[in-house]
Design a protein around this motif. Structure first.
Motif, PDB file in Angstrom:
ATOM      1  N   LYS A   2     -25.655  73.914 -42.942  1.00  0.00           N
ATOM      2  CA  LYS A   2     -26.011  74.677 -44.138  1.00  0.00           C
ATOM      3  C   LYS A   2     -25.237  75.998 -44.169  1.00  0.00           C
ATOM      4  O   LYS A   2     -24.966  76.590 -43.129  1.00  0.00           O
ATOM      5  N   LYS A   3     -24.915  76.448 -45.382  1.00  0.00           N
ATOM      6  CA  LYS A   3     -24.222  77.727 -45.524  1.00  0.00           C
ATOM      7  C   LYS A   3     -25.150  78.728 -46.205  1.00  0.00           C
ATOM      8  O   LYS A   3     -25.727  78.432 -47.259  1.00  0.00           O
ATOM      9  N   ILE A   4     -25.282  79.881 -45.577  1.00  0.00           N
ATOM     10  CA  ILE A   4     -26.211  80.904 -46.053  1.00  0.00           C
ATOM     11  C   ILE A   4     -25.419  82.144 -46.445  1.00  0.00           C
ATOM     12  O   ILE A   4     -24.686  82.705 -45.619  1.00  0.00           O
ATOM     13  N   GLU A  23     -32.096  84.166 -37.702  1.00  0.00           N
ATOM     14  CA  GLU A  23     -33.155  83.249 -37.240  1.00  0.00           C
ATOM     15  C   GLU A  23     -33.277  82.047 -38.169  1.00  0.00           C
ATOM     16  O   GLU A  23     -33.495  80.915 -37.723  1.00  0.00           O
ATOM     17  N   PHE A  24     -33.123  82.290 -39.467  1.00  0.00           N
ATOM     18  CA  PHE A  24     -33.191  81.195 -40.442  1.00  0.00           C
ATOM     19  C   PHE A  24     -32.011  80.250 -40.233  1.00  0.00           C
ATOM     20  O   PHE A  24     -32.161  79.023 -40.299  1.00  0.00           O
ATOM     21  N   VAL A  28     -32.157  76.143 -39.576  1.00  0.00           N
ATOM     22  CA  VAL A  28     -31.578  75.110 -40.458  1.00  0.00           C
ATOM     23  C   VAL A  28     -30.197  74.647 -39.993  1.00  0.00           C
ATOM     24  O   VAL A  28     -29.522  73.914 -40.702  1.00  0.00           O
ATOM     25  N   ASN A  29     -29.792  75.100 -38.793  1.00  0.00           N
ATOM     26  CA  ASN A  29     -28.456  74.776 -38.274  1.00  0.00           C
ATOM     27  C   ASN A  29     -27.397  75.223 -39.282  1.00  0.00           C
ATOM     28  O   ASN A  29     -26.596  74.422 -39.781  1.00  0.00           O
ATOM     29  N   GLY A  30     -27.428  76.518 -39.562  1.00  0.00           N
ATOM     30  CA  GLY A  30     -26.535  77.040 -40.595  1.00  0.00           C
ATOM     31  C   GLY A  30     -25.565  78.083 -40.087  1.00  0.00           C
ATOM     32  O   GLY A  30     -25.643  78.537 -38.943  1.00  0.00           O
ATOM     33  N   ILE A  86     -24.492  82.018 -33.551  1.00  0.00           N
ATOM     34  CA  ILE A  86     -24.522  81.703 -34.984  1.00  0.00           C
ATOM     35  C   ILE A  86     -23.167  82.072 -35.587  1.00  0.00           C
ATOM     36  O   ILE A  86     -22.670  83.184 -35.409  1.00  0.00           O
ATOM     37  N   LYS A  87     -22.575  81.125 -36.294  1.00  0.00           N
ATOM     38  CA  LYS A  87     -21.247  81.354 -36.868  1.00  0.00           C
ATOM     39  C   LYS A  87     -21.339  82.361 -38.018  1.00  0.00           C
ATOM     40  O   LYS A  87     -22.175  82.217 -38.914  1.00  0.00           O
ATOM     41  N   LEU A  88     -20.463  83.384 -37.967  1.00  0.00           N
ATOM     42  CA  LEU A  88     -20.415  84.394 -39.021  1.00  0.00           C
ATOM     43  C   LEU A  88     -19.053  84.375 -39.699  1.00  0.00           C
ATOM     44  O   LEU A  88     -18.024  84.437 -39.029  1.00  0.00           O
ATOM     45  N   ASN A  89     -19.056  84.277 -41.018  1.00  0.00           N
ATOM     46  CA  ASN A  89     -17.825  84.437 -41.794  1.00  0.00           C
ATOM     47  C   ASN A  89     -17.984  85.684 -42.652  1.00  0.00           C
ATOM     48  O   ASN A  89     -19.105  86.126 -42.921  1.00  0.00           O
TER      49      ASN A  89
END
Length: 277
Positions: A2-4, A23-24, A28-30, A86-89
């Motif tokens: 998922k992309k947040i 945390e979200f 959701v594996n985002g 957690i991946k950050l773009n």
């Protein structure tokens, strides 16, 4: 995955929401797409100074430099939460906030938006003409708003309000998916007023349809809809309240400070605003 989308101005409000966003994303594996927007000054064409374009260039550079300086601070916050994986773009856009968010949602194929809110109650600014409130009505993906007073706690219970309409089912299914990943339960509230036309047969049909899910249906017979929802959040220990944005002025009334201040037990929790399908 998922992309947040996480719009930020790097304020205390936004940094608090960033922890919720991390945390979200874990639940959701985002991955998070950090968005910073800025607007350049508008100058009348007749009075453009000679060095106007140099000024614009320096203002843009200042925004990029500020953005670049803030990213390590956010990574440090992630590390403190043990969520550095957690991946950050990153995305920086010039222009109106709402326009930029809508564009980013389309370009990045975003699934959720998470934003911080502040105000008299945190909720007030979300639903009464704030940036976040405007985003809710402008986009077609769920928006999680995080009041500055809301410290992250493990999500154990998600509240969901319904009127037992067929079109509410897809939103409930989405909430149940999130709850399953968070190992949380869902408490589904229906406030049955004296004008309600929902039959016992409809309620029982929902209970049967969702019988194998971790959801508890609660029906309250009262005409005090807003007070009952706020009471539900506090007494059922709701960690996130999911609501369908079919009627935004209802939100404004529900989270009006004059109402929330009357109720000393009101819990300020994040709101997941979902859209009718």
């Amino acid at each position: 995955m998922k992309k947040i989308l996480f719009p930020t101005d790097f304020s205390e409000v936004a940094n608090n929401a960033f922890i919720h966003a991390l945390e979200f994303a874990k639940i959701v594996n985002g991955e998070l797409v950090l968005l910073h927007t800025f607007e350049l000054p508008i100058i009348d064409n007749q009075f453009i100074p000679e060095n106007y374009y140099n000024i614009l260039d320096s203002l843009q550079l200042a925004q990029y430099d500020m953005f670049k300086d803030q990213i390590p601070k956010l990574r440090e916050l992630a590390q403190k939460q043990h969520l550095e994986n957690i991946k950050l773009n990153h995305k920086i856009m010039e222009g109106d906030l709402i326009y930029s968010i809508k564009r980013a949602i389309k370009e990045e194929k975003i699934d959720f938006v998470i934003m911080g809110t502040s105000g008299a109650t945190g909720w007030e600014s979300f639903f009464i003409g704030s940036n976040t409130g405007a985003v809710v009505t402008a986009v077609d993906v769920p928006v999680l708003s995080v009041p500055v007073e809301s410290e992250f706690a493990k999500i154990k219970t998600i509240g969901f309000t319904t009127r037992f309409r067929d079109k509410d089912k897809s939103a409930l299914r989405q909430v149940l998916k999130i709850a399953k990943k968070a190992h949380a339960e869902v408490k589904c509230l229906y406030v049955k007023t004296s004008k309600s036309d929902v039959s016992e047969e409809t309620i029982n049909q929902w209970k049967n349809e969702f019988g194998n899910e971790a959801v508890d249906f609660i029906v309250m017979n009262t005409d005090l809809v807003k007070e009952t929802i706020l009471d539900f959040v506090s007494h059922k220990n709701i960690d996130i309240l999911a609501m369908i944005t079919h009627k935004r002025n209802f939100f404004s009334e529900l989270f009006n400070p004059s109402l929330t201040q009357k109720m000393s037990n009101v819990s300020i929790v994040p709101i997941l605003a979902m859209h009718e399908e």
